[in-house]
Design a protein around this motif. Structure first.
Motif, PDB file in Angstrom:
ATOM      1  N   HIS A  18      -0.527   8.659  -5.502  1.00 17.62           N
ATOM      2  CA  HIS A  18      -1.707   9.121  -5.322  1.00 17.62           C
ATOM      3  C   HIS A  18      -1.781  10.515  -4.528  1.00 17.62           C
ATOM      4  CE1 HIS A  18      -4.069   6.403  -7.986  1.00 17.62           C
ATOM      5  NE2 HIS A  18      -3.289   5.259  -7.060  1.00 17.62           N
ATOM      6  N   LEU A  19      -0.747  10.945  -4.062  1.00 16.69           N
ATOM      7  CA  LEU A  19      -0.402  12.107  -2.778  1.00 16.69           C
ATOM      8  C   LEU A  19      -1.038  13.328  -3.581  1.00 16.69           C
ATOM      9  CD1 LEU A  19       3.053  11.385  -1.329  1.00 16.69           C
ATOM     10  CD2 LEU A  19       0.814  10.601  -0.498  1.00 16.69           C
ATOM     11  N   ASP A  20      -0.947  13.639  -4.611  1.00 13.43           N
ATOM     12  CA  ASP A  20      -1.514  14.696  -5.142  1.00 13.43           C
ATOM     13  C   ASP A  20      -3.096  14.737  -5.309  1.00 13.43           C
ATOM     14  OD1 ASP A  20       1.080  15.832  -5.491  1.00 13.43           O
ATOM     15  OD2 ASP A  20       1.023  15.626  -7.776  1.00 13.43           O
ATOM     16  N   THR A  21      -3.484  13.703  -5.772  1.00 17.18           N
ATOM     17  CA  THR A  21      -5.127  13.568  -5.661  1.00 17.18           C
ATOM     18  C   THR A  21      -5.440  13.458  -4.488  1.00 17.18           C
ATOM     19  OG1 THR A  21      -4.922  12.343  -7.858  1.00 17.18           O
ATOM     20  CG2 THR A  21      -7.064  12.154  -6.590  1.00 17.18           C
ATOM     21  N   LEU A  22      -4.913  12.739  -3.499  1.00 21.92           N
ATOM     22  CA  LEU A  22      -5.431  12.578  -2.132  1.00 21.92           C
ATOM     23  C   LEU A  22      -5.381  13.801  -1.404  1.00 21.92           C
ATOM     24  CD1 LEU A  22      -3.759   9.219  -1.149  1.00 21.92           C
ATOM     25  CD2 LEU A  22      -5.782   9.515  -1.530  1.00 21.92           C
ATOM     26  N   GLU A  23      -4.200  14.667  -1.752  1.00 20.80           N
ATOM     27  CA  GLU A  23      -4.600  15.795  -1.158  1.00 20.80           C
ATOM     28  C   GLU A  23      -5.633  16.919  -1.570  1.00 20.80           C
ATOM     29  OE1 GLU A  23      -2.952  19.235   1.327  1.00 20.80           O
ATOM     30  OE2 GLU A  23      -2.962  17.093   1.427  1.00 20.80           O
ATOM     31  N   GLN A  24      -5.962  16.759  -2.970  1.00 20.73           N
ATOM     32  CA  GLN A  24      -6.923  17.553  -3.239  1.00 20.73           C
ATOM     33  C   GLN A  24      -8.222  17.118  -2.781  1.00 20.73           C
ATOM     34  OE1 GLN A  24      -7.205  17.787  -7.561  1.00 20.73           O
ATOM     35  NE2 GLN A  24      -5.236  17.177  -7.956  1.00 20.73           N
ATOM     36  N   VAL A  25      -8.424  15.841  -2.413  1.00 23.29           N
ATOM     37  CA  VAL A  25      -9.530  15.414  -1.680  1.00 23.29           C
ATOM     38  C   VAL A  25      -9.716  15.604  -0.457  1.00 23.29           C
ATOM     39  CG1 VAL A  25     -10.655  13.060  -0.787  1.00 23.29           C
ATOM     40  CG2 VAL A  25      -9.658  13.113  -3.210  1.00 23.29           C
TER      41      VAL A  25
ATOM     42  N   TRP B  42       0.921  -1.296   0.007  1.00 28.36           N
ATOM     43  CA  TRP B  42       0.021  -0.001   0.067  1.00 28.36           C
ATOM     44  C   TRP B  42       0.791   1.053   0.039  1.00 28.36           C
ATOM     45  CZ3 TRP B  42      -4.856  -0.057   3.337  1.00 28.36           C
ATOM     46  CH2 TRP B  42      -5.944  -0.810   2.750  1.00 28.36           C
ATOM     47  N   HIS B  43       1.853   1.158   0.835  1.00 32.06           N
ATOM     48  CA  HIS B  43       2.874   2.724   0.875  1.00 32.06           C
ATOM     49  C   HIS B  43       3.114   3.086  -0.522  1.00 32.06           C
ATOM     50  CE1 HIS B  43       6.004   5.142   1.689  1.00 32.06           C
ATOM     51  NE2 HIS B  43       5.520   5.426   3.056  1.00 32.06           N
ATOM     52  N   THR B  44       3.551   2.048  -1.311  1.00 35.99           N
ATOM     53  CA  THR B  44       3.904   2.637  -2.585  1.00 35.99           C
ATOM     54  C   THR B  44       2.844   2.898  -3.459  1.00 35.99           C
ATOM     55  OG1 THR B  44       5.817   0.900  -2.764  1.00 35.99           O
ATOM     56  CG2 THR B  44       5.226   1.786  -4.924  1.00 35.99           C
ATOM     57  N   GLY B  45       1.776   2.253  -3.260  1.00 33.04           N
ATOM     58  CA  GLY B  45       0.530   2.627  -4.244  1.00 33.04           C
ATOM     59  C   GLY B  45       0.066   3.979  -3.839  1.00 33.04           C
ATOM     60  N   VAL B  46      -0.072   4.253  -2.565  1.00 30.13           N
ATOM     61  CA  VAL B  46      -0.500   5.552  -1.991  1.00 30.13           C
ATOM     62  C   VAL B  46       0.290   6.762  -2.410  1.00 30.13           C
ATOM     63  CG1 VAL B  46      -0.895   6.844   0.114  1.00 30.13           C
ATOM     64  CG2 VAL B  46      -1.825   4.488  -0.057  1.00 30.13           C
ATOM     65  N   GLU B  47       1.538   6.558  -2.347  1.00 27.18           N
ATOM     66  CA  GLU B  47       2.422   7.778  -2.735  1.00 27.18           C
ATOM     67  C   GLU B  47       2.194   7.986  -4.431  1.00 27.18           C
ATOM     68  OE1 GLU B  47       6.566   6.920  -1.765  1.00 27.18           O
ATOM     69  OE2 GLU B  47       6.036   8.008   0.071  1.00 27.18           O
TER      70      GLU B  47
ATOM     71  N   MET C  78       0.285  15.070   7.352  1.00 28.62           N
ATOM     72  CA  MET C  78       0.996  16.002   6.826  1.00 28.62           C
ATOM     73  C   MET C  78       1.387  15.524   5.370  1.00 28.62           C
ATOM     74  SD  MET C  78       1.172  18.410   9.138  1.00 28.62           S
ATOM     75  CE  MET C  78       2.504  19.283   8.939  1.00 28.62           C
ATOM     76  N   GLY C  79       0.511  15.069   4.569  1.00 24.26           N
ATOM     77  CA  GLY C  79       0.743  14.706   3.226  1.00 24.26           C
ATOM     78  C   GLY C  79       1.513  13.630   2.870  1.00 24.26           C
ATOM     79  N   ARG C  80       1.834  12.815   3.959  1.00 18.98           N
ATOM     80  CA  ARG C  80       2.824  11.493   3.727  1.00 18.98           C
ATOM     81  C   ARG C  80       2.001  10.454   4.337  1.00 18.98           C
ATOM     82  NH1 ARG C  80       5.854  12.132  -0.456  1.00 18.98           N
ATOM     83  NH2 ARG C  80       7.078  10.353   0.301  1.00 18.98           N
ATOM     84  N   PRO C  81       2.299   9.173   3.904  1.00 20.45           N
ATOM     85  CA  PRO C  81       1.773   8.084   4.651  1.00 20.45           C
ATOM     86  C   PRO C  81       2.309   7.888   6.068  1.00 20.45           C
ATOM     87  CG  PRO C  81       2.625   7.296   2.598  1.00 20.45           C
ATOM     88  CD  PRO C  81       2.856   8.719   2.687  1.00 20.45           C
ATOM     89  N   HIS C  82       1.385   7.697   7.048  1.00 23.22           N
ATOM     90  CA  HIS C  82       1.813   7.707   8.523  1.00 23.22           C
ATOM     91  C   HIS C  82       2.436   6.292   8.943  1.00 23.22           C
ATOM     92  CE1 HIS C  82       1.473   7.986  12.732  1.00 23.22           C
ATOM     93  NE2 HIS C  82       1.125   9.104  12.694  1.00 23.22           N
ATOM     94  N   PRO C  83       3.732   6.456   9.673  1.00 25.94           N
ATOM     95  CA  PRO C  83       4.298   5.047   9.666  1.00 25.94           C
ATOM     96  C   PRO C  83       3.629   4.268  10.892  1.00 25.94           C
ATOM     97  CG  PRO C  83       5.460   6.724  10.992  1.00 25.94           C
ATOM     98  CD  PRO C  83       4.279   7.616  10.199  1.00 25.94           C
ATOM     99  N   ALA C  84       2.530   4.785  11.641  1.00 31.58           N
ATOM    100  CA  ALA C  84       1.550   3.883  12.328  1.00 31.58           C
ATOM    101  C   ALA C  84       0.349   4.444  12.144  1.00 31.58           C
ATOM    102  CB  ALA C  84       2.016   4.359  13.752  1.00 31.58           C
ATOM    103  N   LEU C  85      -0.339   5.055  13.146  1.00 37.03           N
ATOM    104  CA  LEU C  85      -1.689   5.553  13.075  1.00 37.03           C
ATOM    105  C   LEU C  85      -1.848   6.682  13.931  1.00 37.03           C
ATOM    106  CD1 LEU C  85      -4.483   5.030  11.840  1.00 37.03           C
ATOM    107  CD2 LEU C  85      -5.092   3.490  13.970  1.00 37.03           C
ATOM    108  N   ALA C  86      -2.521   7.629  13.456  1.00 36.35           N
ATOM    109  CA  ALA C  86      -2.849   8.785  14.573  1.00 36.35           C
ATOM    110  C   ALA C  86      -3.838   8.301  15.431  1.00 36.35           C
ATOM    111  CB  ALA C  86      -3.429   9.962  13.585  1.00 36.35           C
ATOM    112  N   ILE C  87      -3.830   8.506  16.892  1.00 40.10           N
ATOM    113  CA  ILE C  87      -4.542   7.913  17.680  1.00 40.10           C
ATOM    114  C   ILE C  87      -6.192   8.770  17.612  1.00 40.10           C
ATOM    115  CG2 ILE C  87      -5.067   7.497  20.215  1.00 40.10           C
ATOM    116  CD1 ILE C  87      -3.244   5.528  18.694  1.00 40.10           C
ATOM    117  N   THR C  88      -6.028  10.134  17.466  1.00 43.21           N
ATOM    118  CA  THR C  88      -7.227  10.664  17.308  1.00 43.21           C
ATOM    119  C   THR C  88      -7.961  10.349  16.008  1.00 43.21           C
ATOM    120  OG1 THR C  88      -5.988  12.624  16.126  1.00 43.21           O
ATOM    121  CG2 THR C  88      -6.652  12.898  18.664  1.00 43.21           C
TER     122      THR C  88
END
Length: 372
Positions: free
Chosen positions: A226-233, A219-224, A279-289
């Motif tokens: 689409h980063l521009d599109t994901l930021e638009q979303v 997933w990490h590679t696949g998500v990267e 902050m625009g990049r795949p999180h290495p774990a998970l934001a608890i909030t």
């Protein structure tokens, strides 16, 4: 100029922890002071205490209320790295875990029995967070002994429960009043759920991004891609959720964005695969909030996540993250909902941070900003 601080790990984040009065002595706007302390703007943060990653460029500012039912109030700051900006728009659940530990270590709260209950309030959102610190025999263990996914070494065990977390930022669990919405970005229509609980989060289906649920490691590679599109979303969602007037004005940290899918096969250790962006990049774990928002999304009919995990009907939700599987829990007492997760925390260093004398002239020339 010298400022006292503690360097602490909370969950899978590291943060600098300040007492409000120590920062006030600098006589500067926090929007100016914190980036300089952290060494921003600079991708390396080489001349400051920042760690050059979204999970390590964080500050927690504490103060003790005079009376009332709250033991400690705290403000969270996400400090920009390549920009000299501070995002005050949300809380960090991982960094929240340091608050109870700090209070015990500094003698603000005295340990009681095997678990010490500390009531904290996050001032960014007004959220009450009940912290349960493990204190066997009425004291912190002689050495940290609790482990958690994503951290190789033990810390002190801390449960953090968000009290009635829905709508703390926007006023509603579903800010658009719909369980799902459609956003067009990059020439494609995306199905999303916009949730506000713990923090505002936009949830998307992994399959719509072409990600294979059976190959989570890819997933990490696949998500990267689409980063521009994901930021638009994400920016369009910020406007729809009432967090920004325009996409350009949307904050970097809020809302967060989570990509989800059901496990490829029946998996007793996991209810949903998750990758969150920070902050625009795949999180290495998970934001608890963010995990709090995902938990309530799973409980809300019609959302993207309810379709995956809503039929489970359990008080626990198991989330696979890049750092491992974490469990969230829910409790209801007398009409009050507590949604939480177990974390660990540890103090790494007690420090005095030095600011150059020339900082005073920068402060004098800077516009007013956030203060305590």
């Amino acid at each position: 100029m010298k400022i006292e601080a503690e360097w602490m790990r909370g969950g899978t984040s590291k943060c600098w922890v300040f007492e409000a009065e120590h920062l006030q002595q600098a006589g500067a706007s926090l929007d100016v002071l914190l980036p300089r302390l952290f060494g921003s703007p600079d991708s390396r943060q080489i001349d400051g205490v920042g760690g050059a990653a979204s999970t390590t460029s964080k500050a927690v500012i504490l103060h003790r209320p005079a009376g009332g039912d709250v033991d400690v109030e705290f403000t969270f700051a996400q400090v920009g790295i390549e920009e000299a900006v501070v995002d005050w728009g949300s809380n960090c659940g991982n960094c929240s875990a340091v608050v109870g530990l700090y209070a015990i270590e500094k003698g603000w709260v005295l340990p009681t029995a095997d678990v010490t209950r500390i009531v904290t309030r996050n001032t960014n959102t007004g959220q009450i967070i009940i912290q349960r610190v493990s204190t066997p025999d009425g004291a912190l263990p002689g050495a940290p002994d609790a482990l958690m996914p994503g951290v190789p070494f033990p810390g002190y065990g801390i449960g953090i429960g968000f009290q009635d977390p829905a709508g703390r930022t926007t006023g509603s669990l579903l800010p658009t009043r719909a369980a799902t919405d459609t956003i067009t970005a990059g020439g494609t229509r995306w199905t999303v759920s916009m949730i506000d609980a713990g923090a505002p989060v936009v949830i998307m289906r992994a399959e719509e991004l072409g990600l294979d649920p059976s190959r989570y490691a890819s997933w990490h590679t696949g998500v990267e891609l689409h980063l521009d599109t994901l930021e638009q979303v994400r920016r369009q969602a910020a406007v729809r959720m009432g967090l920004a007037s325009t996409t350009r004005a949307a904050a970097r940290a809020v809302p967060k964005l989570a990509i989800v899918a059901a496990p490829a096969h029946q998996d007793p250790a996991c209810d949903v695969n998750v990758m969150m962006l920070s902050m625009g990049r795949p999180h290495p774990a998970l934001a608890i909030t963010g995990s709090i928002a995902l938990t309530l999304a799973a409980r809300t009919p019609g959302t993207v996540l309810h379709a995956i995990a809503g039929s489970k009907g359990s008080a626990s939700l198991w989330l696979r993250t890049p750092a491992g599987v974490i469990e969230t829990w829910s409790e209801e007492h007398d009409g009050t909902l507590l949604v939480g997760v177990d974390r660990t925390a540890r103090t790494i260093a007690t420090s005095t941070i030095h600011l150059p004398e020339a900082f005073g002239s920068v402060v004098a020339a800077s516009p007013a900003g956030a203060t305590l």
